[in-house]
Design a protein around this motif. Structure first.
Motif, PDB file in Angstrom:
ATOM      1  N   LYS A  42      -2.120  -4.722  25.358  1.00 26.08           N
ATOM      2  CA  LYS A  42      -1.547  -5.547  24.282  1.00 26.08           C
ATOM      3  C   LYS A  42      -0.627  -4.739  23.365  1.00 26.08           C
ATOM      4  O   LYS A  42      -0.640  -4.894  22.148  1.00 26.08           O
ATOM      5  CB  LYS A  42      -2.643  -6.244  23.495  1.00 26.08           C
ATOM      6  CG  LYS A  42      -3.486  -7.183  24.338  1.00 26.08           C
ATOM      7  CD  LYS A  42      -4.449  -7.962  23.487  1.00 26.08           C
ATOM      8  CE  LYS A  42      -5.417  -8.796  24.262  1.00 26.08           C
ATOM      9  NZ  LYS A  42      -4.955  -9.671  25.254  1.00 26.08           N
ATOM     10  N   THR A  43       0.160  -3.864  23.981  1.00 28.49           N
ATOM     11  CA  THR A  43       1.144  -3.080  23.245  1.00 28.49           C
ATOM     12  C   THR A  43       2.437  -3.879  23.173  1.00 28.49           C
ATOM     13  O   THR A  43       3.004  -4.241  24.203  1.00 28.49           O
ATOM     14  CB  THR A  43       1.409  -1.736  23.954  1.00 28.49           C
ATOM     15  OG1 THR A  43       0.179  -1.025  24.056  1.00 28.49           O
ATOM     16  CG2 THR A  43       2.436  -0.899  23.202  1.00 28.49           C
ATOM     17  N   GLY A  44       2.888  -4.150  21.965  1.00 25.43           N
ATOM     18  CA  GLY A  44       4.129  -4.883  21.798  1.00 25.43           C
ATOM     19  C   GLY A  44       5.325  -3.967  21.946  1.00 25.43           C
ATOM     20  O   GLY A  44       5.300  -2.830  21.482  1.00 25.43           O
ATOM     21  N   LEU A  73       8.414   7.089  30.432  1.00 26.76           N
ATOM     22  CA  LEU A  73       9.114   7.308  29.167  1.00 26.76           C
ATOM     23  C   LEU A  73       8.970   6.088  28.260  1.00 26.76           C
ATOM     24  O   LEU A  73       8.691   6.223  27.073  1.00 26.76           O
ATOM     25  CB  LEU A  73      10.591   7.616  29.404  1.00 26.76           C
ATOM     26  CG  LEU A  73      11.445   7.811  28.150  1.00 26.76           C
ATOM     27  CD1 LEU A  73      10.870   8.921  27.268  1.00 26.76           C
ATOM     28  CD2 LEU A  73      12.889   8.107  28.537  1.00 26.76           C
ATOM     29  N   LEU A  74       9.150   4.889  28.807  1.00 26.67           N
ATOM     30  CA  LEU A  74       9.005   3.684  28.002  1.00 26.67           C
ATOM     31  C   LEU A  74       7.598   3.573  27.426  1.00 26.67           C
ATOM     32  O   LEU A  74       7.423   3.260  26.251  1.00 26.67           O
ATOM     33  CB  LEU A  74       9.350   2.446  28.831  1.00 26.67           C
ATOM     34  CG  LEU A  74      10.830   2.270  29.155  1.00 26.67           C
ATOM     35  CD1 LEU A  74      11.021   1.191  30.202  1.00 26.67           C
ATOM     36  CD2 LEU A  74      11.621   1.958  27.898  1.00 26.67           C
ATOM     37  N   ILE A  75       6.588   3.841  28.239  1.00 22.63           N
ATOM     38  CA  ILE A  75       5.197   3.791  27.767  1.00 22.63           C
ATOM     39  C   ILE A  75       4.990   4.816  26.654  1.00 22.63           C
ATOM     40  O   ILE A  75       4.354   4.532  25.635  1.00 22.63           O
ATOM     41  CB  ILE A  75       4.220   4.010  28.938  1.00 22.63           C
ATOM     42  CG1 ILE A  75       4.258   2.801  29.877  1.00 22.63           C
ATOM     43  CG2 ILE A  75       2.799   4.277  28.433  1.00 22.63           C
ATOM     44  CD1 ILE A  75       3.575   3.027  31.217  1.00 22.63           C
ATOM     45  N   ASN A  76       5.526   6.004  26.831  1.00 22.53           N
ATOM     46  CA  ASN A  76       5.366   7.053  25.827  1.00 22.53           C
ATOM     47  C   ASN A  76       6.070   6.701  24.512  1.00 22.53           C
ATOM     48  O   ASN A  76       5.538   6.957  23.435  1.00 22.53           O
ATOM     49  CB  ASN A  76       5.896   8.377  26.363  1.00 22.53           C
ATOM     50  CG  ASN A  76       5.444   9.537  25.523  1.00 22.53           C
ATOM     51  OD1 ASN A  76       4.271   9.631  25.186  1.00 22.53           O
ATOM     52  ND2 ASN A  76       6.372  10.399  25.175  1.00 22.53           N
ATOM     53  N   HIS A  85       6.823   4.213  17.861  1.00 20.84           N
ATOM     54  CA  HIS A  85       6.101   3.084  18.453  1.00 20.84           C
ATOM     55  C   HIS A  85       6.403   1.731  17.829  1.00 20.84           C
ATOM     56  O   HIS A  85       6.266   0.709  18.480  1.00 20.84           O
ATOM     57  CB  HIS A  85       4.591   3.342  18.481  1.00 20.84           C
ATOM     58  CG  HIS A  85       3.863   2.900  17.247  1.00 20.84           C
ATOM     59  ND1 HIS A  85       3.805   3.683  16.125  1.00 20.84           N
ATOM     60  CD2 HIS A  85       3.188   1.764  16.963  1.00 20.84           C
ATOM     61  CE1 HIS A  85       3.110   3.053  15.194  1.00 20.84           C
ATOM     62  NE2 HIS A  85       2.736   1.887  15.676  1.00 20.84           N
ATOM     63  N   ASP A  86       6.843   1.672  16.587  1.00 18.86           N
ATOM     64  CA  ASP A  86       7.142   0.384  15.952  1.00 18.86           C
ATOM     65  C   ASP A  86       8.604  -0.009  16.084  1.00 18.86           C
ATOM     66  O   ASP A  86       9.037  -0.981  15.485  1.00 18.86           O
ATOM     67  CB  ASP A  86       6.772   0.421  14.463  1.00 18.86           C
ATOM     68  CG  ASP A  86       5.321   0.063  14.239  1.00 18.86           C
ATOM     69  OD1 ASP A  86       4.738  -0.594  15.118  1.00 18.86           O
ATOM     70  OD2 ASP A  86       4.781   0.445  13.194  1.00 18.86           O
TER      71      ASP A  86
END
Length: 99
Positions: A42-44, A73-76, A85-86
């Motif tokens: 549930k990571t936006g 890279l996108l996940i990181n 992250h925001d």
């Protein structure tokens, strides 16, 4: 911001469309892989894909990356409790230009 149908531009049956006008298969696969993985937790995320309208004014407010698109890279970038992250990423021509 956008005016073009993203899916139609990625999966085009028109032979007149060049590779520089669309994402290559690897880029699409990496973006999809990352979004599925982040959805599990549930990571936006906000992934902005530049097409006809320039996003240069938004790029000036971010961190320049100019990196190949990879799911890792996108996940990181969107990992919770990290500086970026925001935010969002901007993608142009199969590259992550800015975060």
């Amino acid at each position: 911001l956008g005016r073009k149908n993203l899916i139609r531009s990625i999966i085009s049956m028109d032979d007149s469309v060049t590779d520089s006008d669309t994402f290559n298969e690897k880029s699409v696969t990496e973006i999809v892989r990352a979004t599925f993985e982040m959805a599990k937790y549930k990571t936006g995320v906000l992934i902005v894909i530049e097409q006809e309208d320039s996003l240069a004014e938004y790029e000036r407010t971010g961190i320049v990356l100019d990196a190949s698109i990879s799911s890792q890279l996108l996940i990181n970038i969107f990992e919770k409790n990290t500086p970026l992250h925001d935010g969002a990423v901007i993608i142009r021509n199969n590259r992550i230009t800015t975060a």
